[in-house]
Design a protein around this motif. Structure first.
Motif, PDB file in Angstrom:
ATOM      1  N   VAL A 123       0.837  -1.201   0.000  1.00  0.00           N
ATOM      2  CA  VAL A 123       0.000   0.000   0.000  1.00  0.00           C
ATOM      3  C   VAL A 123       0.870   1.248   0.000  1.00  0.00           C
ATOM      4  N   ASP A 124       1.935   1.245   0.782  1.00  0.00           N
ATOM      5  CA  ASP A 124       2.841   2.398   0.814  1.00  0.00           C
ATOM      6  C   ASP A 124       3.502   2.621  -0.545  1.00  0.00           C
ATOM      7  N   PHE A 125       3.833   1.545  -1.235  1.00  0.00           N
ATOM      8  CA  PHE A 125       4.423   1.671  -2.571  1.00  0.00           C
ATOM      9  C   PHE A 125       3.436   2.317  -3.535  1.00  0.00           C
ATOM     10  N   ALA A 126       2.165   1.899  -3.465  1.00  0.00           N
ATOM     11  CA  ALA A 126       1.143   2.504  -4.320  1.00  0.00           C
ATOM     12  C   ALA A 126       0.920   3.965  -3.938  1.00  0.00           C
ATOM     13  N   ARG A 127       1.036   4.289  -2.658  1.00  0.00           N
ATOM     14  CA  ARG A 127       0.879   5.683  -2.226  1.00  0.00           C
ATOM     15  C   ARG A 127       2.018   6.550  -2.762  1.00  0.00           C
ATOM     16  N   SER A 128       3.209   6.008  -2.817  1.00  0.00           N
ATOM     17  CA  SER A 128       4.331   6.761  -3.377  1.00  0.00           C
ATOM     18  C   SER A 128       4.136   7.031  -4.861  1.00  0.00           C
ATOM     19  N   ASP A 129       3.475   6.105  -5.566  1.00  0.00           N
ATOM     20  CA  ASP A 129       3.177   6.330  -6.981  1.00  0.00           C
ATOM     21  C   ASP A 129       2.224   7.511  -7.163  1.00  0.00           C
TER      22      ASP A 129
END
Length: 226
Positions: free
Chosen positions: A13-19
């Motif tokens: 989820v954090d990776f998608a938030r960084s996107d």
């Protein structure tokens, strides 16, 4: 016990938030510094400094950001779906443990009963009241029961280890499981069908569909220059 699994889901989820953050950022400005010499000796006689910035006039960045936000929601719903599936696997494995545990209890009880019958026949055989064939048949039956009992005991140990591995428990010691072998009856079919739209895996698919639609719109606008 579920810490490692939760950390993996949070990382996704954090990776998608960084996107989302990356998609909303404008292009970096470019700074150029140049020297020009008029006498050919290498000493600069003219210095130029130029700052340039690219602007998105087509709205592609906004579409990409919305698409990244949809992917973020998809990642959240996917994490929820995987939590639900994991809980279902844990419940299924727990009932496997209960099943193997009950089988072991039945076979252990059967071994005791056959052993008691064999003792009685052995005493009667010694007294001449029973044949040796009956004693050998009971002893053979007891050997088969013990072999099956040992096999089920191994299956129970394996079922326990699988359950503890799903739970992420490092200490693999276990005791008797407490629970009902048969699960409670499921809800009525109408109640289940009315909740189909709330399934996290379907909600994740809808968000991915939205993200794909936004990406297509951004691609169409690629003909508009920055």
């Amino acid at each position: 016990a579920d810490t490692a699994f939760g950390q993996v889901q949070d990382a996704r989820v954090d990776f998608a938030r960084s996107d989302v953050v990356e998609a909303g950022l404008p292009p970096n400005p470019a700074l150029e510094l140049s020297y020009e010499s008029s006498d050919g000796a290498g000493d600069p006689s003219d210095t130029k400094l130029r700052l340039s910035q690219t602007f998105d006039t087509s709205g592609r960045r906004g579409l990409r950001q919305k698409g990244a936000e949809a992917q973020l929601e998809a990642a959240r719903w996917t994490a929820e779906s995987e939590h639900v599936e994991r809980a279902a696997r844990v419940r299924s494995q727990f009932h496997t443990v209960l099943h193997e545990q009950e089988r072991l209890a039945v076979l252990t009880s059967w071994d005791v009963r056959v052993g008691e019958a064999a003792k009685i026949v052995r005493d009667r055989t010694g007294a001449g009241e029973a044949s040796g064939y009956d004693l050998r048949r009971l002893e053979h039956e007891r050997s088969l029961a013990r072999a099956e009992r040992d096999e089920v005991a191994g299956g129970l140990a394996q079922a326990w280890q699988s359950l503890l591995a799903l739970l992420g428990v490092e200490d693999r010691r276990y005791a008797a499981a407490d629970g009902r072998l048969l699960p409670p009856p499921p809800p009525p079919l109408d109640a289940l069908t009315s909740r189909l739209d709330q399934r996290p895996d379907l909600l994740a698919l809808r968000q991915r569909e939205e993200a794909a639609s936004l990406a297509r719109q951004a691609g169409v606008r690629g003909v508009i220059p920055d």
